[in-house]
Scaffold this active site. Sequence first.
Site, mmCIF file in Angstrom:
data_model
loop_
_atom_site.group_PDB
_atom_site.id
_atom_site.type_symbol
_atom_site.label_atom_id
_atom_site.label_comp_id
_atom_site.label_asym_id
_atom_site.label_seq_id
_atom_site.Cartn_x
_atom_site.Cartn_y
_atom_site.Cartn_z
ATOM 1 N N ASP A 177 87.772 58.997 27.982
ATOM 2 C CA ASP A 177 88.969 58.495 28.848
ATOM 3 C C ASP A 177 88.085 57.128 29.604
ATOM 4 O O ASP A 177 87.330 56.972 30.128
ATOM 5 C CB ASP A 177 89.102 59.492 30.184
ATOM 6 N N HIS A 178 88.667 55.908 29.081
ATOM 7 C CA HIS A 178 88.006 54.633 29.056
ATOM 8 C C HIS A 178 87.986 54.271 30.484
ATOM 9 O O HIS A 178 87.281 53.545 31.244
ATOM 10 C CB HIS A 178 88.768 53.479 28.123
ATOM 11 N N HIS A 240 94.009 59.863 32.957
ATOM 12 C CA HIS A 240 93.314 58.679 33.981
ATOM 13 C C HIS A 240 93.476 58.870 35.397
ATOM 14 O O HIS A 240 92.602 58.680 36.113
ATOM 15 C CB HIS A 240 94.185 57.344 33.518
#
Length: 484
Positions: A177-178, A240
């Site tokens: 999950d960037h 996110h």
Amino acid sequence: MVSRIIPVETFDLVVFGGTGDLARRKILPALFKRYCSGQMPEGSQVIGAARSALSETEYRVSVAEALREFAGEAAHDAAAVSGFCDHLHYVAVDARGEVGWADLAALLNEGSVRAFYFSVGPGVYSDLAKGLKRHGLTEADTRIVVEKPFGHDLETAQKLNQELAQYFDESQIYRIDHYLGKETVQNLMAVRFGNMLFEPLWNAQYIDHIQITVAESVGVAGRGEYYERSGAMRDMVQNHLMQLLCLIAMEPPSQFEPDAVRDEKLKVIRALDTVAPHHIVRGQYTAADGVDSYREDVDNPRSKTESFVALKCQVNNWRWAGTPFYLRTGKRLSERDSEITVMFKDTPHSIFGDEAGRHRNELNIQLQPNEGITLKVTIKEPGPGGMRLVDVPLDMSFAEALGPKGQSAADAYERLIMDVIRGNQTLFMRDDEVEAAWAWTDPIIRGWEARGDVPKPYDAFSFGPDDAALMMRRDGRNWRGLGK
Ligand code: NAD
């Protein structure tokens, strides 16, 4: 301040989907920047793997083009681009067939850290995992990196976890999950757990509420087919926003160590309440200011998919009882703006009287477009005129404070890919975390489906549907403006 490079071992990173959009825009530019920073040891290889029949030269030419487009100023240095391309290889592999596996095996070096990045559609993850095992390409500490979306709901996420677990141990699986790779997100942990100042105040006694916003000004054109099946809840909230909420709300882990951190995040997700329908607003953008509507973008005039969600939830534990968390995300909003704001309570009594004004402390953690943390404190307005109070920001803008001029902080993908090579899973999601997040999201989505809920329209480039603002106002609160 001189940037510090922590050396990594020599590695072979195979990018499945190496010709795709994500590889071209994010993964390969991130690797190139690490190369430019001296973090790609001699003998390391980046191997693109995809279905297209490309020669190695053709692949290098296309990657060099991608770098010029997406890697910023560093890619103006032709020698650097060519030096990076010397580490690049390409193999045509069909994850679902027999073609290419032997060629890929022949390229891999004994003794290098081995990682496979699954930058392919989620329908291919299991085939890839199986293919890697069946063709003998994995070693005991081989890592796989799995992109989002991780499942479509709890059932599909569980199935995917089970399938991957047939071939890989959990310690080898890096669900990316960037958002977790962002400098500011890590700084949030440093601010919370590295200072005495905040932790004593970090609870329902002193914090009125918390807002988490991930606003985008872009629409869904180009990704319409995927988005129409997903919607904002699955695409953004389940992963996110949930991860950001976890980092804000979690208890201090005993150490900054993968399972200690992930155990605490999991407890937060499990403590989330069930969101009542009147605490959630769905929206869908309509045409405005020369852009098409959501329905036109996805070519479905009757679409009921949401491009906006705002909701109020509660973490049911001692720390947070009574402090609501407001989450908001949407496309085609007025500004691109990702931020977390911790709104502290009013002072119990204002000794300066009402004419001095009432002010609150706010801790704002800005993730996009610029990264930084600002603490709003109240002081006396300078000069004569009696005691009037004003807010001033104590600003920790990272671009200025934490880096040599012109050198941006490492991009999230740079940091996360290097963590994969180092074997550090702290910033990656564990199987139970992902499943718990789906277990919370699923009933909300199923409720919409059962009721045939239609999202509220909102103008493109607005703040979202009016109902989202109303939901806040009913609680005597307001959303922070976007881009403020
Ligand atoms: P894409 O369609 O642009 O590229 C897909 C790549 O996968 C191509 O290189 C294709 O050749 C390869 N591929 C497809 N089937 C294959 C098979 N059977 N064997 C071998 N290779 C195969 O997709 P993308 O946008 O790059 O996305 C890749 C993954 O990353 C997806 O899971 C997507 O959800 C995720 N993701 C993408 C973005 C983004 O911004 N593009 C953002 C977040 C997550």
